[in-house]
Design a protein around this motif. Structure first.
Motif, PDB file in Angstrom:
ATOM      1  N   ALA A   1       0.857  -1.264  -0.216  1.00 51.20           N
ATOM      2  CA  ALA A   1      -0.041   0.130  -0.013  1.00 51.20           C
ATOM      3  C   ALA A   1       0.995   1.196   0.145  1.00 51.20           C
ATOM      4  CB  ALA A   1      -0.837  -0.003   1.183  1.00 51.20           C
ATOM      5  N   LEU A   2       2.002   1.494   0.891  1.00 55.14           N
ATOM      6  CA  LEU A   2       2.486   2.678   1.153  1.00 55.14           C
ATOM      7  C   LEU A   2       3.512   2.979   0.055  1.00 55.14           C
ATOM      8  CD1 LEU A   2       2.973   2.800   5.091  1.00 55.14           C
ATOM      9  CD2 LEU A   2       1.091   3.761   3.520  1.00 55.14           C
ATOM     10  N   ASP A   3       4.458   2.082  -0.293  1.00 55.84           N
ATOM     11  CA  ASP A   3       5.373   2.259  -1.495  1.00 55.84           C
ATOM     12  C   ASP A   3       4.637   2.719  -2.789  1.00 55.84           C
ATOM     13  OD1 ASP A   3       7.024   1.926   0.326  1.00 55.84           O
ATOM     14  OD2 ASP A   3       7.732  -0.267  -0.342  1.00 55.84           O
ATOM     15  N   PRO A   4       3.534   2.044  -3.242  1.00 52.61           N
ATOM     16  CA  PRO A   4       3.076   2.532  -4.531  1.00 52.61           C
ATOM     17  C   PRO A   4       2.308   3.888  -4.511  1.00 52.61           C
ATOM     18  CG  PRO A   4       2.433   0.216  -4.156  1.00 52.61           C
ATOM     19  CD  PRO A   4       3.139   0.653  -3.017  1.00 52.61           C
ATOM     20  N   LEU A   5       1.594   4.155  -3.150  1.00 47.99           N
ATOM     21  CA  LEU A   5       1.029   5.466  -2.836  1.00 47.99           C
ATOM     22  C   LEU A   5       2.092   6.608  -2.796  1.00 47.99           C
ATOM     23  CD1 LEU A   5      -1.412   6.899  -2.240  1.00 47.99           C
ATOM     24  CD2 LEU A   5      -1.088   6.412   0.173  1.00 47.99           C
ATOM     25  N   ARG A   6       3.317   6.261  -2.293  1.00 41.40           N
ATOM     26  CA  ARG A   6       4.425   7.192  -2.342  1.00 41.40           C
ATOM     27  C   ARG A   6       4.834   7.709  -3.611  1.00 41.40           C
ATOM     28  NH1 ARG A   6       8.058   4.720   0.640  1.00 41.40           N
ATOM     29  NH2 ARG A   6       7.139   5.335   2.702  1.00 41.40           N
TER      30      ARG A   6
ATOM     31  N   HIS B   1       4.996  11.138  -8.400  1.00 41.26           N
ATOM     32  CA  HIS B   1       4.577  11.665  -9.744  1.00 41.26           C
ATOM     33  C   HIS B   1       3.702  12.768  -9.951  1.00 41.26           C
ATOM     34  CE1 HIS B   1       4.044  10.355 -13.961  1.00 41.26           C
ATOM     35  NE2 HIS B   1       2.592  10.572 -13.708  1.00 41.26           N
ATOM     36  N   LEU B   2       2.656  12.505  -9.281  1.00 46.47           N
ATOM     37  CA  LEU B   2       1.473  13.741  -9.442  1.00 46.47           C
ATOM     38  C   LEU B   2       2.310  15.148  -8.841  1.00 46.47           C
ATOM     39  CD1 LEU B   2      -1.331  14.413  -9.397  1.00 46.47           C
ATOM     40  CD2 LEU B   2      -1.749  13.920  -6.928  1.00 46.47           C
ATOM     41  N   SER B   3       3.032  15.065  -7.785  1.00 47.35           N
ATOM     42  CA  SER B   3       3.801  16.303  -7.327  1.00 47.35           C
ATOM     43  C   SER B   3       4.535  16.937  -8.670  1.00 47.35           C
ATOM     44  CB  SER B   3       4.663  16.107  -6.256  1.00 47.35           C
ATOM     45  OG  SER B   3       5.291  17.085  -5.770  1.00 47.35           O
ATOM     46  N   GLY B   4       5.295  16.026  -9.161  1.00 49.30           N
ATOM     47  CA  GLY B   4       6.133  16.329 -10.394  1.00 49.30           C
ATOM     48  C   GLY B   4       5.318  16.998 -11.382  1.00 49.30           C
ATOM     49  N   GLN B   5       4.076  16.347 -11.951  1.00 48.23           N
ATOM     50  CA  GLN B   5       3.113  16.780 -12.725  1.00 48.23           C
ATOM     51  C   GLN B   5       2.657  18.233 -12.397  1.00 48.23           C
ATOM     52  OE1 GLN B   5       0.312  13.705 -13.319  1.00 48.23           O
ATOM     53  NE2 GLN B   5       1.025  12.897 -15.226  1.00 48.23           N
ATOM     54  N   ILE B   6       2.196  18.268 -11.158  1.00 46.79           N
ATOM     55  CA  ILE B   6       1.879  19.665 -10.825  1.00 46.79           C
ATOM     56  C   ILE B   6       2.674  20.708 -10.802  1.00 46.79           C
ATOM     57  CG2 ILE B   6       0.676  21.038  -8.575  1.00 46.79           C
ATOM     58  CD1 ILE B   6      -0.755  18.369  -7.742  1.00 46.79           C
ATOM     59  N   GLY B   7       3.971  20.240 -10.411  1.00 45.52           N
ATOM     60  CA  GLY B   7       5.107  21.285 -10.536  1.00 45.52           C
ATOM     61  C   GLY B   7       5.342  21.939 -11.942  1.00 45.52           C
TER      62      GLY B   7
END
Length: 98
Positions: free
Chosen positions: A34-39, A44-50
């Protein structure tokens, strides 16, 4: 031999060790599933938002440059109209006589 709730100290140690191993294994498994894929998804989402933020900042800077250019042109047209009105003897909008 001492008994606590019907179990000896050796049996309690074995039971606590088994529980600790199960909890540790469950924790590791939960982290991997659960945690590793979520991280990774969050990174990835943070990179796209940036990236989107940088694109929008560039677009805003371009719009600001265009706005400044239009303001300068508007000021220039205003000055030219005032000169033409003065040359032709036309009174401006603020000088209407009632």
């Amino acid at each position: 031999m001492h008994l606590i709730l019907g179990l000896s100290i050796d049996e309690w140690a074995e039971t606590l060790s088994a529980v600790a191993i199960l909890v540790s294994g469950g924790s590791w498994l939960f982290k991997k599933i659960a945690l590793d894929p979520l991280r990774l998804d969050i990174q990835h989402l943070s990179g796209q938002i940036g990236q989107q933020l940088r694109v929008h900042e560039k677009e805003l800077a371009d719009l600001d440059d265009r706005l400044k250019t239009h303001d300068h042109e508007l000021d220039s047209h205003s000055v030219r109209l005032t000169r033409l009105e003065d040359h032709a003897g036309i009174k401006g909008d603020n000088e209407h006589e009632d």
